[in-house]
Structures are given as structure tokens and as C-alpha cells.
Scaffold this motif. Sequence first.
Motif, mmCIF file in Angstrom:
data_model
loop_
_atom_site.group_PDB
_atom_site.id
_atom_site.type_symbol
_atom_site.label_atom_id
_atom_site.label_comp_id
_atom_site.label_asym_id
_atom_site.label_seq_id
_atom_site.Cartn_x
_atom_site.Cartn_y
_atom_site.Cartn_z
ATOM 1 N N PHE A 68 0.808 -1.220 0.000
ATOM 2 C CA PHE A 68 0.000 0.000 0.000
ATOM 3 C C PHE A 68 0.845 1.275 0.000
ATOM 4 O O PHE A 68 0.412 2.291 -0.532
ATOM 5 C CB PHE A 68 -0.999 -0.022 1.148
ATOM 6 C CG PHE A 68 -2.121 -0.976 0.896
ATOM 7 C CD1 PHE A 68 -3.046 -0.739 -0.111
ATOM 8 C CD2 PHE A 68 -2.242 -2.144 1.619
ATOM 9 C CE1 PHE A 68 -4.072 -1.621 -0.376
ATOM 10 C CE2 PHE A 68 -3.264 -3.034 1.370
ATOM 11 C CZ PHE A 68 -4.180 -2.773 0.365
ATOM 12 N N LEU A 69 2.032 1.229 0.554
ATOM 13 C CA LEU A 69 2.916 2.392 0.460
ATOM 14 C C LEU A 69 3.363 2.626 -0.982
ATOM 15 O O LEU A 69 3.501 3.776 -1.417
ATOM 16 C CB LEU A 69 4.127 2.228 1.378
ATOM 17 C CG LEU A 69 3.868 2.451 2.852
ATOM 18 C CD1 LEU A 69 5.110 2.093 3.666
ATOM 19 C CD2 LEU A 69 3.453 3.881 3.127
ATOM 20 N N GLY A 70 3.592 1.559 -1.729
ATOM 21 C CA GLY A 70 3.928 1.699 -3.147
ATOM 22 C C GLY A 70 2.778 2.305 -3.931
ATOM 23 O O GLY A 70 2.968 3.191 -4.767
ATOM 24 N N GLN A 71 1.561 1.840 -3.662
ATOM 25 C CA GLN A 71 0.381 2.412 -4.311
ATOM 26 C C GLN A 71 0.239 3.891 -3.954
ATOM 27 O O GLN A 71 -0.027 4.733 -4.821
ATOM 28 C CB GLN A 71 -0.874 1.648 -3.877
ATOM 29 C CG GLN A 71 -0.967 0.250 -4.403
ATOM 30 C CD GLN A 71 -1.632 0.174 -5.753
ATOM 31 O OE1 GLN A 71 -2.447 1.007 -6.112
ATOM 32 N NE2 GLN A 71 -1.282 -0.848 -6.510
ATOM 33 N N PHE A 72 0.422 4.206 -2.691
ATOM 34 C CA PHE A 72 0.290 5.586 -2.222
ATOM 35 C C PHE A 72 1.364 6.485 -2.836
ATOM 36 O O PHE A 72 1.081 7.617 -3.240
ATOM 37 C CB PHE A 72 0.370 5.616 -0.691
ATOM 38 C CG PHE A 72 0.185 6.962 -0.091
ATOM 39 C CD1 PHE A 72 -1.069 7.541 -0.032
ATOM 40 C CD2 PHE A 72 1.264 7.660 0.422
ATOM 41 C CE1 PHE A 72 -1.253 8.788 0.532
ATOM 42 C CE2 PHE A 72 1.097 8.906 0.981
ATOM 43 C CZ PHE A 72 -0.164 9.479 1.035
ATOM 44 N N ALA A 73 2.598 5.990 -2.898
ATOM 45 C CA ALA A 73 3.688 6.782 -3.474
ATOM 46 C C ALA A 73 3.432 7.063 -4.953
ATOM 47 O O ALA A 73 3.642 8.188 -5.427
ATOM 48 C CB ALA A 73 5.021 6.052 -3.302
ATOM 49 N N GLY A 74 2.962 6.070 -5.694
ATOM 50 C CA GLY A 74 2.634 6.279 -7.105
ATOM 51 C C GLY A 74 1.531 7.302 -7.280
ATOM 52 O O GLY A 74 1.575 8.144 -8.176
ATOM 53 N N LYS A 75 0.532 7.240 -6.413
ATOM 54 C CA LYS A 75 -0.567 8.208 -6.454
ATOM 55 C C LYS A 75 -0.046 9.622 -6.205
ATOM 56 O O LYS A 75 -0.388 10.571 -6.926
ATOM 57 C CB LYS A 75 -1.599 7.833 -5.396
ATOM 58 C CG LYS A 75 -2.692 8.835 -5.195
ATOM 59 C CD LYS A 75 -3.579 8.426 -4.030
ATOM 60 C CE LYS A 75 -4.511 9.547 -3.675
ATOM 61 N NZ LYS A 75 -5.351 9.219 -2.521
ATOM 62 N N LYS A 76 0.790 9.777 -5.201
ATOM 63 C CA LYS A 76 1.319 11.108 -4.873
ATOM 64 C C LYS A 76 2.217 11.645 -5.984
ATOM 65 O O LYS A 76 2.220 12.844 -6.259
ATOM 66 C CB LYS A 76 2.096 11.063 -3.554
ATOM 67 C CG LYS A 76 1.199 10.917 -2.351
ATOM 68 C CD LYS A 76 0.279 12.108 -2.253
ATOM 69 C CE LYS A 76 -0.613 12.021 -1.059
ATOM 70 N NZ LYS A 76 -1.553 13.125 -0.949
ATOM 71 N N ILE A 77 2.990 10.780 -6.626
ATOM 72 C CA ILE A 77 3.833 11.210 -7.740
ATOM 73 C C ILE A 77 2.969 11.754 -8.865
ATOM 74 O O ILE A 77 3.265 12.802 -9.445
ATOM 75 C CB ILE A 77 4.720 10.041 -8.229
ATOM 76 C CG1 ILE A 77 5.777 9.720 -7.179
ATOM 77 C CG2 ILE A 77 5.370 10.373 -9.567
ATOM 78 C CD1 ILE A 77 6.529 8.429 -7.437
ATOM 79 N N ARG A 78 1.873 11.071 -9.168
ATOM 80 C CA ARG A 78 0.984 11.536 -10.242
ATOM 81 C C ARG A 78 0.311 12.851 -9.875
ATOM 82 O O ARG A 78 0.180 13.742 -10.713
ATOM 83 C CB ARG A 78 -0.073 10.477 -10.540
ATOM 84 C CG ARG A 78 -1.046 10.928 -11.598
ATOM 85 C CD ARG A 78 -1.317 9.868 -12.544
ATOM 86 N NE ARG A 78 -2.149 10.316 -13.641
ATOM 87 C CZ ARG A 78 -2.588 9.515 -14.556
ATOM 88 N NH1 ARG A 78 -2.272 8.243 -14.506
ATOM 89 N NH2 ARG A 78 -3.313 9.969 -15.532
ATOM 90 N N ILE A 79 -0.131 12.985 -8.647
ATOM 91 C CA ILE A 79 -0.768 14.230 -8.212
ATOM 92 C C ILE A 79 0.228 15.382 -8.317
ATOM 93 O O ILE A 79 -0.102 16.464 -8.823
ATOM 94 C CB ILE A 79 -1.313 14.094 -6.779
ATOM 95 C CG1 ILE A 79 -2.524 13.157 -6.771
ATOM 96 C CG2 ILE A 79 -1.680 15.449 -6.197
ATOM 97 C CD1 ILE A 79 -3.009 12.789 -5.387
ATOM 98 N N ARG A 80 1.449 15.171 -7.852
ATOM 99 C CA ARG A 80 2.471 16.224 -7.908
ATOM 100 C C ARG A 80 2.795 16.589 -9.351
ATOM 101 O O ARG A 80 2.933 17.760 -9.697
ATOM 102 C CB ARG A 80 3.727 15.773 -7.183
ATOM 103 C CG ARG A 80 4.807 16.859 -7.194
ATOM 104 C CD ARG A 80 5.901 16.544 -6.254
ATOM 105 N NE ARG A 80 5.380 16.726 -4.911
ATOM 106 C CZ ARG A 80 6.046 16.460 -3.811
ATOM 107 N NH1 ARG A 80 7.259 15.990 -3.894
ATOM 108 N NH2 ARG A 80 5.515 16.655 -2.638
ATOM 109 N N ARG A 81 2.895 15.574 -10.213
ATOM 110 C CA ARG A 81 3.194 15.825 -11.634
ATOM 111 C C ARG A 81 2.074 16.629 -12.291
ATOM 112 O O ARG A 81 2.335 17.579 -13.031
ATOM 113 C CB ARG A 81 3.386 14.497 -12.353
ATOM 114 C CG ARG A 81 3.742 14.651 -13.793
ATOM 115 C CD ARG A 81 3.967 13.299 -14.446
ATOM 116 N NE ARG A 81 3.513 13.389 -15.801
ATOM 117 C CZ ARG A 81 2.537 12.680 -16.335
ATOM 118 N NH1 ARG A 81 1.939 11.771 -15.613
ATOM 119 N NH2 ARG A 81 2.182 12.832 -17.571
ATOM 120 N N ASN A 82 0.828 16.258 -12.026
ATOM 121 C CA ASN A 82 -0.302 16.983 -12.602
ATOM 122 C C ASN A 82 -0.383 18.408 -12.073
ATOM 123 O O ASN A 82 -0.734 19.323 -12.818
ATOM 124 C CB ASN A 82 -1.608 16.239 -12.331
ATOM 125 C CG ASN A 82 -1.716 14.970 -13.146
ATOM 126 O OD1 ASN A 82 -0.983 14.775 -14.098
ATOM 127 N ND2 ASN A 82 -2.620 14.105 -12.746
#
Length: 101
Positions: A68-82
Amino acid sequence: MELNLLFAALSTFILNVPFGFIRQGFKKFSVMWFVCIHAPIPFVILFRHLFGLGFQLYTYPIMVSAFFLGQFAGKKIRIRRNTKKSLAEELQSEEIKKDQL
């Protein structure tokens, strides 16, 4: 055994980052959202087998946390990129407006 658990958890985390990144682009609780969460599970089972962890009870909290930390980190990377992309577009449109005046 603990080193194998660490490597399996790290592999699980790294595997889930792209899935979390992709998952952020879909509507919550849609079919593709569920696919992005559940698609890496066979690979996590493979990691457990390859690293010789078996299914001991003490490994579950670490592996589930890595998942779940991997899922969360990927989500945060996408939010920051957008967010960065939208800010750059906003600044560019403001510069165009200033140039037109």
C-alpha cells in the motif's frame, strides 16, 4: 530470513509505484481502479516464493505495508506531476495575456 523479507518488501514497493500512478487516473471504485490494485498481487506472491518467505504470519504486516505504500507513493507522484503541469500551463497562459496587452 530478515534480509529476504526486506528485499521482498522493497520489490513489492517498487512494483506497486507504477500501479498507484496509473490508478490515480481512474475514477475511484471503477473496474480499472480495482484492476490497478489487484493486478500486482500474483507478483507479490511470486516475490514471497522467490525470496523463500513462505506465508509466515510475521511477514504479512511488512508486505501489506510495502504494497500500500507503493500504491500511495505512485498516487502522490501523479498528483504532484499533474499539479506542476497545471501550474506551468497557468503561468504560460498568464504570460500570453501579458504579451497581448
